[in-house]
Design a protein around this motif. Structure first.
Motif, short mmCIF file in Angstrom:
data_model
loop_
_atom_site.label_atom_id
_atom_site.label_comp_id
_atom_site.label_asym_id
_atom_site.label_seq_id
_atom_site.Cartn_x
_atom_site.Cartn_y
_atom_site.Cartn_z
N SER A 1 25.37 47.89 -3.74
CA SER A 1 25.93 48.63 -2.61
C SER A 1 27.36 49.04 -2.95
CB SER A 1 25.92 47.77 -1.34
OG SER A 1 26.68 46.58 -1.53
N LEU A 2 27.83 50.11 -2.31
CA LEU A 2 29.15 50.66 -2.61
C LEU A 2 30.05 50.58 -1.38
CD1 LEU A 2 30.93 52.23 -4.69
CD2 LEU A 2 30.09 54.33 -3.61
N LEU A 3 31.24 50.03 -1.57
CA LEU A 3 32.24 49.98 -0.52
C LEU A 3 33.36 50.95 -0.89
CD1 LEU A 3 30.77 47.13 -0.36
CD2 LEU A 3 32.88 46.32 0.73
N VAL A 4 33.55 51.98 -0.07
CA VAL A 4 34.57 52.99 -0.33
C VAL A 4 35.80 52.67 0.50
CG1 VAL A 4 35.16 55.44 -0.27
CG2 VAL A 4 32.82 54.72 -0.81
N SER A 5 36.95 52.65 -0.15
CA SER A 5 38.21 52.36 0.54
C SER A 5 39.24 53.41 0.16
CB SER A 5 38.71 50.96 0.17
OG SER A 5 39.85 50.61 0.94
N ILE A 6 39.88 54.01 1.16
CA ILE A 6 40.85 55.07 0.93
C ILE A 6 42.23 54.45 0.67
CG2 ILE A 6 41.91 57.17 1.83
CD1 ILE A 6 38.87 57.30 1.34
N VAL A 7 42.87 54.88 -0.41
CA VAL A 7 44.24 54.46 -0.70
C VAL A 7 45.16 55.35 0.13
CG1 VAL A 7 45.97 54.11 -2.51
CG2 VAL A 7 43.54 53.79 -3.03
N ALA A 8 45.92 54.72 1.03
CA ALA A 8 46.65 55.46 2.05
C ALA A 8 47.83 56.27 1.52
CB ALA A 8 47.14 54.50 3.13
N ALA A 9 48.38 55.87 0.38
CA ALA A 9 49.54 56.56 -0.17
C ALA A 9 49.54 56.41 -1.68
CB ALA A 9 50.84 56.00 0.43
N ASN A 10 50.38 57.19 -2.33
CA ASN A 10 50.48 57.09 -3.78
C ASN A 10 51.31 55.88 -4.18
OD1 ASN A 10 49.12 59.63 -4.31
ND2 ASN A 10 50.93 60.61 -3.46
N GLY A 11 51.07 55.40 -5.38
CA GLY A 11 51.91 54.34 -5.91
C GLY A 11 51.24 52.99 -5.98
N LEU A 12 51.93 52.07 -6.63
CA LEU A 12 51.40 50.74 -6.90
C LEU A 12 51.20 49.92 -5.63
CD1 LEU A 12 50.61 48.61 -9.02
CD2 LEU A 12 53.04 48.01 -9.19
N SER A 13 52.12 50.04 -4.66
CA SER A 13 52.04 49.22 -3.46
C SER A 13 50.77 49.49 -2.67
CB SER A 13 53.27 49.48 -2.58
OG SER A 13 53.18 48.75 -1.37
N ALA A 14 50.48 50.77 -2.41
CA ALA A 14 49.28 51.12 -1.64
C ALA A 14 48.02 50.77 -2.42
CB ALA A 14 49.29 52.61 -1.30
N THR B 1 47.68 48.33 -4.60
CA THR B 1 47.55 46.87 -4.53
C THR B 1 46.94 46.45 -3.20
OG1 THR B 1 49.42 46.53 -6.02
CG2 THR B 1 48.81 44.68 -4.59
N HIS B 2 47.41 47.05 -2.11
CA HIS B 2 46.90 46.72 -0.78
C HIS B 2 45.40 47.00 -0.69
CE1 HIS B 2 46.86 46.27 3.59
NE2 HIS B 2 46.18 47.41 3.64
N THR B 3 44.98 48.16 -1.21
CA THR B 3 43.57 48.52 -1.16
C THR B 3 42.71 47.59 -2.01
OG1 THR B 3 44.15 50.84 -0.79
CG2 THR B 3 41.92 50.38 -1.59
N LEU B 4 43.19 47.29 -3.21
CA LEU B 4 42.43 46.39 -4.09
C LEU B 4 42.34 44.99 -3.50
CD1 LEU B 4 43.69 47.44 -7.64
CD2 LEU B 4 41.48 47.92 -6.59
N ARG B 5 43.39 44.55 -2.84
CA ARG B 5 43.34 43.22 -2.22
C ARG B 5 42.27 43.19 -1.14
NH1 ARG B 5 48.44 42.77 -0.95
NH2 ARG B 5 48.98 41.79 -2.93
N GLY B 6 42.16 44.27 -0.37
CA GLY B 6 41.13 44.32 0.67
C GLY B 6 39.73 44.31 0.08
N LEU B 7 39.51 45.02 -1.01
CA LEU B 7 38.20 45.02 -1.65
C LEU B 7 37.90 43.65 -2.25
CD1 LEU B 7 38.28 48.53 -3.36
CD2 LEU B 7 36.77 47.81 -1.50
N ARG B 8 38.92 43.02 -2.80
CA ARG B 8 38.72 41.69 -3.38
C ARG B 8 38.32 40.68 -2.31
NH1 ARG B 8 36.68 39.44 -7.63
NH2 ARG B 8 37.99 37.98 -8.77
N GLU B 9 38.90 40.84 -1.12
CA GLU B 9 38.56 39.95 0.00
C GLU B 9 37.11 40.14 0.44
OE1 GLU B 9 41.47 40.92 2.90
OE2 GLU B 9 43.07 39.77 1.94
N ARG B 10 36.56 41.33 0.17
CA ARG B 10 35.16 41.59 0.48
C ARG B 10 34.22 41.09 -0.61
NH1 ARG B 10 34.68 45.76 4.27
NH2 ARG B 10 32.47 45.25 4.25
#
Length: 359
Positions: A96-109, A111-120
């Motif tokens: 299955s595929l979980l799509v997550s939008i990176v809200a802004a450019n750069g490392l901070s955003a 990292t936030h998105t990857l952390r959310g996917l990792r939590e899933r």
């Protein structure tokens, strides 16, 4: 109300006349199964409407059989087409595929998105975010246990990646205009932060430099048609003579064509326009757009296959997967007219004379 019997792996095996181990191999995608046997098992699964217990399979194999796709704005052509290619490949492999939008450019955003996917608890991630080499290596440092395939990083970055050869595609576009005889070429770039845009820009300039030319103008948009329209109006207002324009994506090229039409300029008689991407609408524009075709669904499928290898036995620092774009020539490009070249040369001479006298 009559209870329905729960369909089991054994039921599928009995109907397909194979062992339960063979059905398991087909369901999990692990192990070799002959094509005709796989077809028979899949037919039995469909007939019985068998639903595999992915949670049980995942617990047994210490996997969730899900992957994440972290990407930029899905309203843009490339991310939406990549999603389609990845989802199909994942589904066919039983993921299955979980799509997550990176809200802004750069490392901070990112990292936030990857952390959310990792939590899933995804097994791995495909990352379609523009990152330079330093940020890529920092992502790996922050998520050491997360298999990741990067899709928008500089070629040669020492990480698993599935990329399009942007420089090759850009060279094809520039060389096409040069072969037609254009010498006054303007460039409309995408956002400066984009890694892919940097590769295209440098390839355009290098191709022009081989003919001792430089761009007569350099503008920037944000990938949208509106930004292409606004940039072209600025270019025309600036009075710099040009006979062709290289555009960083087809969506901005839509705005370019509109602005040129409003100002009474004919494409390609007055100005040749080359886009990048080959969206489905590009062949239906007036005139049909010459562009660089990028096969995003295929790239998405190849990226997923690369991630699947990383989840298996392949070295996590394996080499990059590179896909080569191709030039699609349509009616928006033609040799520059002799009359227009003469007028523009005269205008350029006048501009230079005025500048020399401070006018």
């Amino acid at each position: 109300m009559t209870d329905r019997k729960t369909i089991t792996l054994a039921d599928v095996a009995a109907l397909a006349d194979v062992s339960q181990q063979t059905v398991s191999r087909v369901v999990t995608g692990n192990g070799q199964v002959a094509a005709h046997t796989r077809a028979r098992v899949n037919a039995a699964i469909a007939h019985l409407n068998y639903v595999p217990n992915r949670l049980a399979i995942g617990l047994a194999r210490q996997r969730t059989y899900s992957v994440g796709f972290a990407t930029t704005d899905l309203s843009l052509h490339a991310p939406s087409q990549l999603t389609a290619g990845i989802e199909q490949a994942a589904r066919e492999a039983g993921y299955s595929l979980l799509v997550s939008i990176v809200a802004a450019n750069g490392l901070s955003a990112t990292t936030h998105t990857l952390r959310g996917l990792r939590e899933r608890q995804v097994d791995g991630v495909l990352l379609n975010v523009s990152l330079d080499t330093a940020d890529v290596l920092e992502v790996q440092r922050r998520f050491p246990g997360l298999p990741c395939v990067f899709m928008d990083v500089p070629i040669g970055t020492p990480v698993p990646a599935a990329l399009l050869d942007q420089a090759h595609g850009a060279r094809l576009a520039a060389e096409h205009l040069l072969e037609l005889g254009h010498t006054r070429v303007a460039i409309l770039d995408g956002p400066r932060h984009a890694v892919v845009e940097s590769a295209r820009h440098h390839a355009w300039r290098d191709a022009l430099a081989t003919h001792d030319l430089t761009p007569v103008a350099h503008l920037e948009g944000d990938w949208s048609p509106a930004s292409g329209y606004a940039a072209t109006l600025r270019l025309l207002a600036g009075g710099v003579p040009f006979t062709a324009i290289l555009v960083a994506n087809d969506q901005m090229a839509v705005g370019v064509l509109r602005a040129l039409w409003e100002r009474g300029l004919n494409v390609p008689a007055d100005v040749s326009v080359v886009g990048y991407d080959d969206t489905p609408e590009s062949a239906l524009l007036i005139p049909p757009l010459t562009t660089v075709r990028q096969d995003f669904p295929t790239l998405g499928a190849r990226a997923f296959a690369h991630l699947l290898n990383l989840l298996g036995t392949e070295d996590p620092h394996s080499l990059q997967v590179l896909t080569v774009p191709e030039l699609v020539i349509r009616a928006s490009t033609a040799p520059p007219s002799v009359e227009r070249q003469s007028v523009q040369a005269a205008l350029e001479t006048l501009r230079a004379a005025l500048a020399a006298h401070g006018g």
